[in-house]
Enzyme design. Structure first.
Site, PDB file in Angstrom:
ATOM      1  N   LEU A  35     -10.161   2.385   3.419  1.00 38.81           N
ATOM      2  CA  LEU A  35      -9.176   2.227   4.315  1.00 38.81           C
ATOM      3  C   LEU A  35      -9.051   0.872   4.990  1.00 38.81           C
ATOM      4  O   LEU A  35     -10.042   0.514   5.407  1.00 38.81           O
ATOM      5  CB  LEU A  35      -9.095   3.622   5.053  1.00 38.81           C
ATOM      6  N   HIS A  39      -3.347   1.250   5.817  1.00 40.43           N
ATOM      7  CA  HIS A  39      -3.333   2.804   5.721  1.00 40.43           C
ATOM      8  C   HIS A  39      -3.187   3.322   7.121  1.00 40.43           C
ATOM      9  O   HIS A  39      -2.738   4.459   7.155  1.00 40.43           O
ATOM     10  CB  HIS A  39      -4.835   3.141   5.166  1.00 40.43           C
TER      11      HIS A  39
HETATM   12  P1  AMP Z   1      -3.437   2.552  -1.875  1.00 38.24           P
HETATM   13  O1  AMP Z   1      -4.700   3.206  -1.237  1.00 38.24           O
HETATM   14  O2  AMP Z   1      -3.497   1.233  -2.019  1.00 38.24           O
HETATM   15  O3  AMP Z   1      -2.919   3.399  -3.061  1.00 38.24           O
HETATM   16  O4  AMP Z   1      -2.562   2.441  -0.736  1.00 38.24           O
HETATM   17  C1  AMP Z   1      -2.053   4.004  -0.236  1.00 38.24           C
HETATM   18  C2  AMP Z   1      -0.841   3.676   0.618  1.00 38.24           C
HETATM   19  O5  AMP Z   1      -1.094   2.818   1.630  1.00 38.24           O
HETATM   20  C3  AMP Z   1       0.318   3.503  -0.311  1.00 38.24           C
HETATM   21  O6  AMP Z   1       1.282   4.043  -0.015  1.00 38.24           O
HETATM   22  C4  AMP Z   1       0.504   1.746   0.144  1.00 38.24           C
HETATM   23  O7  AMP Z   1       1.797   1.417  -0.245  1.00 38.24           O
HETATM   24  C5  AMP Z   1      -0.035   1.869   1.512  1.00 38.24           C
HETATM   25  N1  AMP Z   1      -0.492   0.241   1.922  1.00 38.24           N
HETATM   26  C6  AMP Z   1      -1.120  -0.377   1.263  1.00 38.24           C
HETATM   27  N2  AMP Z   1      -1.269  -1.374   1.653  1.00 38.24           N
HETATM   28  C7  AMP Z   1      -0.896  -1.518   2.882  1.00 38.24           C
HETATM   29  C8  AMP Z   1      -0.286  -2.340   3.545  1.00 38.24           C
HETATM   30  N3  AMP Z   1      -0.754  -3.686   3.772  1.00 38.24           N
HETATM   31  N4  AMP Z   1       0.559  -2.388   4.617  1.00 38.24           N
HETATM   32  C9  AMP Z   1       1.404  -0.827   4.547  1.00 38.24           C
HETATM   33  N5  AMP Z   1       0.810  -0.099   3.593  1.00 38.24           N
HETATM   34  C10 AMP Z   1       0.200  -0.359   2.802  1.00 38.24           C
END
Ligand code: AMP
Length: 280
Positions: A35, A39
């Site tokens: 995270l 996140h």
């Molecule tokens: P992940 O753990 O990469 O699968 O991402 C989980 C959630 O966090 C997804 O909805 C992503 O779009 C969101 N997320 C990842 N990176 C960012 C970021 N830099 N800003 C906002 N949300 C993010």
């Protein structure tokens, strides 16, 4: 209140049913862990819209291709749990793969339009894996609201469509991209960047900036803007996977780059695949 940690999906589901029976609104934030502040911004957004927030931490093998980074995807459960606790999550689902997929699992969810281009074209089966796991998480955590990040623009569009077309009784919220001070979008995969790659990765946000400036000066041909974006990426020694300008709703390629369209980029920075996007 102390945070509950579930490894067994059915146990989180029982918790979710009890929250609902008590009249509480459930917010869900699905993640693959490792995270970061992006996140945490989703957890914040979920807190504003619900009474109890559930976070899932699950590196979903079904959304990774055979030559992708499933095995080496970064993981740090202890740190993730501490961050969730600090952020005020009520419950975390941290299931082993075997608890999520029966060895003879044979039902998958496919979206057949929005997921075809962009990342869907380069990562065959990716959105089938995403839709399947997110549908499962919806059935496990029974959220009233689920929060996703704009960082994965196409993923958010595909999930909205799944929710609409399969009548999931919940609201999808898409939260803005959280960036480092210099513009790099936060990503768990940024930890892969070594040497000068971290500096070169700035090419993504700079190319999006160039697109945004071009459109601010008036509509122009999408091909022209894509060319200027590609130049910025090449100057940063990034290998282009795609550079597209699309309609914000249909994700179809736009002929003209104009306000309200979305510019999306995927590149390889060394061996690391990075994506970013910006609504123009
Ligand atoms: P992940 O753990 O990469 O699968 O991402 C989980 C959630 O966090 C997804 O909805 C992503 O779009 C969101 N997320 C990842 N990176 C960012 C970021 N830099 N800003 C906002 N949300 C993010």
């Amino acid at each position: 209140m102390s945070m509950l940690i579930f490894q067994i999906p059915e146990e989180m589901q029982a918790w979710a049913l009890a929250q609902r029976a008590a009249g509480l609104r459930i917010g869900l934030v699905p993640t693959m862990g490792y995270l970061h502040a992006g996140h945490l911004s989703l957890i914040d957004a979920a807190k504003k819209r619900s009474d109890v927030v559930a976070v899932s931490i699950f590196v979903n093998p079904v959304q990774f291709g055979p030559n992708e980074d499933f095995a080496k995807y970064p993981r740090d459960e202890a740190r993730d749990l501490a961050l969730c606790r600090e952020a005020g999550a009520a419950a975390v689902l941290l299931p082993p793969v075997a608890a999520m997929y029966a060895p003879d699992a044979s039902v998958y969810v496919t979206e057949e339009r929005l997921g075809n281009g962009l990342c869907g074209a380069r990562r065959p089966g990716h959105f089938r894996g995403v839709c399947t796991v997110v549908a499962k998480l919806f059935n496990i955590a029974l959220p009233h609201v689920a929060v996703f990040g704009q960082k994965d623009y196409q993923q958010a569009a595909v999930i909205r469509r799944m929710v609409r077309d399969l009548n999931f009784p919940l609201e999808v919220v898409v939260a803005p991209i959280v960036r480092e001070a210099d513009g790099l979008a936060l990503s768990s995969r940024n930890v892969y960047l070594v040497g000068d790659e971290r500096a070169r990765a700035l090419g993504l946000s700079r190319a999006l900036q160039v697109a945004s400036e071009a459109v601010a000066a008036g509509p122009c041909a999408a091909g022209e803007v894509r060319g200027r974006m590609a130049e910025v990426l090449e100057r940063h020694a990034l290998k282009v996977d795609y550079v597209e300008i699309v309609d914000a709703e249909t994700l179809e390629p736009a002929a003209a780059a104009a306000r309200g369209h979305v510019a999306l980029i995927a590149v390889y920075c060394g061996r690391t695949r990075l994506i970013d996007n910006r609504v123009l």
